[in-house]
Write a protein that holds these residues in place. Structure first.
Motif, PDB file in Angstrom:
ATOM      1  N   GLY A 105      -3.029   2.736   1.810  1.00  0.00           N
ATOM      2  CA  GLY A 105      -3.527   1.769   2.779  1.00  0.00           C
ATOM      3  C   GLY A 105      -4.806   1.092   2.309  1.00  0.00           C
ATOM      4  O   GLY A 105      -4.955  -0.129   2.408  1.00  0.00           O
ATOM      5  N   THR A 106      -5.727   1.892   1.783  1.00  0.00           N
ATOM      6  CA  THR A 106      -6.983   1.337   1.271  1.00  0.00           C
ATOM      7  C   THR A 106      -6.726   0.434   0.072  1.00  0.00           C
ATOM      8  O   THR A 106      -7.347  -0.623  -0.079  1.00  0.00           O
ATOM      9  CB  THR A 106      -7.943   2.472   0.874  1.00  0.00           C
ATOM     10  OG1 THR A 106      -8.125   3.351   1.983  1.00  0.00           O
ATOM     11  CG2 THR A 106      -9.293   1.924   0.447  1.00  0.00           C
ATOM     12  N   LEU A 107      -5.795   0.816  -0.798  1.00  0.00           N
ATOM     13  CA  LEU A 107      -5.475   0.003  -1.969  1.00  0.00           C
ATOM     14  C   LEU A 107      -4.899  -1.349  -1.563  1.00  0.00           C
ATOM     15  O   LEU A 107      -5.157  -2.364  -2.223  1.00  0.00           O
ATOM     16  CB  LEU A 107      -4.483   0.755  -2.861  1.00  0.00           C
ATOM     17  CG  LEU A 107      -5.007   2.030  -3.533  1.00  0.00           C
ATOM     18  CD1 LEU A 107      -3.886   2.773  -4.235  1.00  0.00           C
ATOM     19  CD2 LEU A 107      -6.125   1.701  -4.517  1.00  0.00           C
ATOM     20  N   GLN A 108      -4.123  -1.377  -0.490  1.00  0.00           N
ATOM     21  CA  GLN A 108      -3.543  -2.639  -0.037  1.00  0.00           C
ATOM     22  C   GLN A 108      -4.599  -3.550   0.569  1.00  0.00           C
ATOM     23  O   GLN A 108      -4.615  -4.758   0.320  1.00  0.00           O
ATOM     24  CB  GLN A 108      -2.430  -2.361   0.976  1.00  0.00           C
ATOM     25  CG  GLN A 108      -1.196  -1.724   0.360  1.00  0.00           C
ATOM     26  CD  GLN A 108      -0.172  -1.315   1.400  1.00  0.00           C
ATOM     27  OE1 GLN A 108      -0.309  -1.624   2.578  1.00  0.00           O
ATOM     28  NE2 GLN A 108       0.864  -0.606   0.974  1.00  0.00           N
ATOM     29  N   VAL A 109      -5.507  -2.985   1.363  1.00  0.00           N
ATOM     30  CA  VAL A 109      -6.536  -3.796   2.013  1.00  0.00           C
ATOM     31  C   VAL A 109      -7.541  -4.313   0.988  1.00  0.00           C
ATOM     32  O   VAL A 109      -7.965  -5.479   1.045  1.00  0.00           O
ATOM     33  CB  VAL A 109      -7.254  -2.975   3.106  1.00  0.00           C
ATOM     34  CG1 VAL A 109      -8.434  -3.763   3.678  1.00  0.00           C
ATOM     35  CG2 VAL A 109      -6.279  -2.605   4.212  1.00  0.00           C
ATOM     36  N   PHE A 110      -7.928  -3.455   0.033  1.00  0.00           N
ATOM     37  CA  PHE A 110      -8.918  -3.832  -0.985  1.00  0.00           C
ATOM     38  C   PHE A 110      -8.201  -3.942  -2.335  1.00  0.00           C
ATOM     39  O   PHE A 110      -8.460  -3.182  -3.268  1.00  0.00           O
ATOM     40  CB  PHE A 110     -10.035  -2.795  -1.034  1.00  0.00           C
ATOM     41  CG  PHE A 110     -10.761  -2.624   0.272  1.00  0.00           C
ATOM     42  CD1 PHE A 110     -11.810  -3.465   0.620  1.00  0.00           C
ATOM     43  CD2 PHE A 110     -10.389  -1.624   1.169  1.00  0.00           C
ATOM     44  CE1 PHE A 110     -12.477  -3.316   1.822  1.00  0.00           C
ATOM     45  CE2 PHE A 110     -11.054  -1.463   2.380  1.00  0.00           C
ATOM     46  CZ  PHE A 110     -12.096  -2.326   2.710  1.00  0.00           C
TER      47      PHE A 110
END
Length: 284
Positions: free
Chosen positions: A111-116
């Motif tokens: 999730g963090t990789l997709q947002v950032f």
């Protein structure tokens, strides 16, 4: 998502095998593709043989024991980047050989990789006994340019300045822009240097929420006498290694780096013998 995990190891067979197995299980749980490139820096305990017996896609590179962490990781990264196809969602993953990832680590990180999507993402580690954060992202603290404080993970992603290199996920495009891990360092400071280069290039560094595995802090060894303690501090793995200090400081402080090194060494002695440098109070 395709993960290219890079690792450097030396004579920690059981820890290295455990780390690889845990990361592979985390990838299976998340349903992502994963490949490992391990630089074995001259291990004599059968590490390479044990890794080759695992039913896991591992490419093993060999050193003679002189590479230490920075050069070993740099060589592994170069090899991993050669395997990248330039497709979306390809990542270089730094992983220390004493890290045991949680089963849902990669799923939680996704999730963090997709947002950032264009940032370097750092996953914090916790102590396996007490659960306290051991390695994480860091922010500047104080006047010394290499002094940073650990940032504790929260429920939200946070921007940080530099990081410990225990679990770091770098998009392949950003890894190519940054030019890879600097193998000119002996051991320490290569991860700090990478973070500082991110800052100069305008590439964000994000500490992901929560923790993603266990990794104990390196133990504080008992004093072996002033001469041996100083030798360890300035040795290849010490934080005061002159060549590594000069390398990182010259990149960021072109003129004042000699003075900063002198201050660094002076502070080591002050902390070792605080009473010697403390002014004596006059008796009335």
């Amino acid at each position: 998502m395709r993960l290219f995990v890079i690792m450097a190891c030396h004579n920690r067979r059981e820890l290295t095998v455990q780390s690889i197995q845990a990361a592979y299980e985390a990838a299976l749980f998340a349903g992502v593709k994963i490949k490992f490139t391990v630089f074995d820096d001259g291990s004599t305990d059968g590490t390479s043989n044990a890794l080759s017996k695992l039913d896991i896609p591992i490419r093993i590179l060999h050193g003679d024991g002189s590479a230490f962490w920075a050069r070993g990781m740099a060589i592994a990264e170069d090899d991993a980047l050669d395997m990248c196809r330039g497709q979306p969602n390809e990542y270089i993953v730094w992983l220390n050989d004493d890290v045991v990832l949680d089963k849902d680590a990669f799923m939680s990180l996704s999730g963090t990789l997709q947002v950032f999507s264009n940032s370097v993402v750092v996953g914090a580690m916790r102590d396996p006994i007490n659960g306290k954060t051991t390695y994480s992202g860091m922010r500047r603290a104080g006047l010394h340019p290499l002094r940073f404080d650990l940032v504790l993970p929260t429920r939200e992603a946070q921007n940080v300045e530099v990081f410990n290199g225990n679990l770091v996920v770098v998009p392949v495009d950003e890894a190519r822009v940054l030019g890879g891990i600097d193998g000119g360092f002996s051991h320490a400071l290569a991860d700090i240097d990478y973070g500082l280069r991110c800052n100069r290039r305008g590439i964000g560094i994000v500490l992901a929420p929560s923790t993603y595995g266990t990794c104990s802090r390196n133990p504080a060894y008992p004093s072996l006498g002033i001469r041996n303690d100083w030798a360890a501090f300035v040795g290849p793995k010490g934080g005061g290694n002159y060549a590594s200090l000069r390398r990182i400081l010259r990149k960021n402080h072109h003129v004042s780096w000699p003075m900063i090194i002198a201050v660094t060494y002076g502070l080591w002695w002050v902390r070792r013998f605080p009473n010697i440098f403390r002014p004596r109070s006059k008796k009335l």
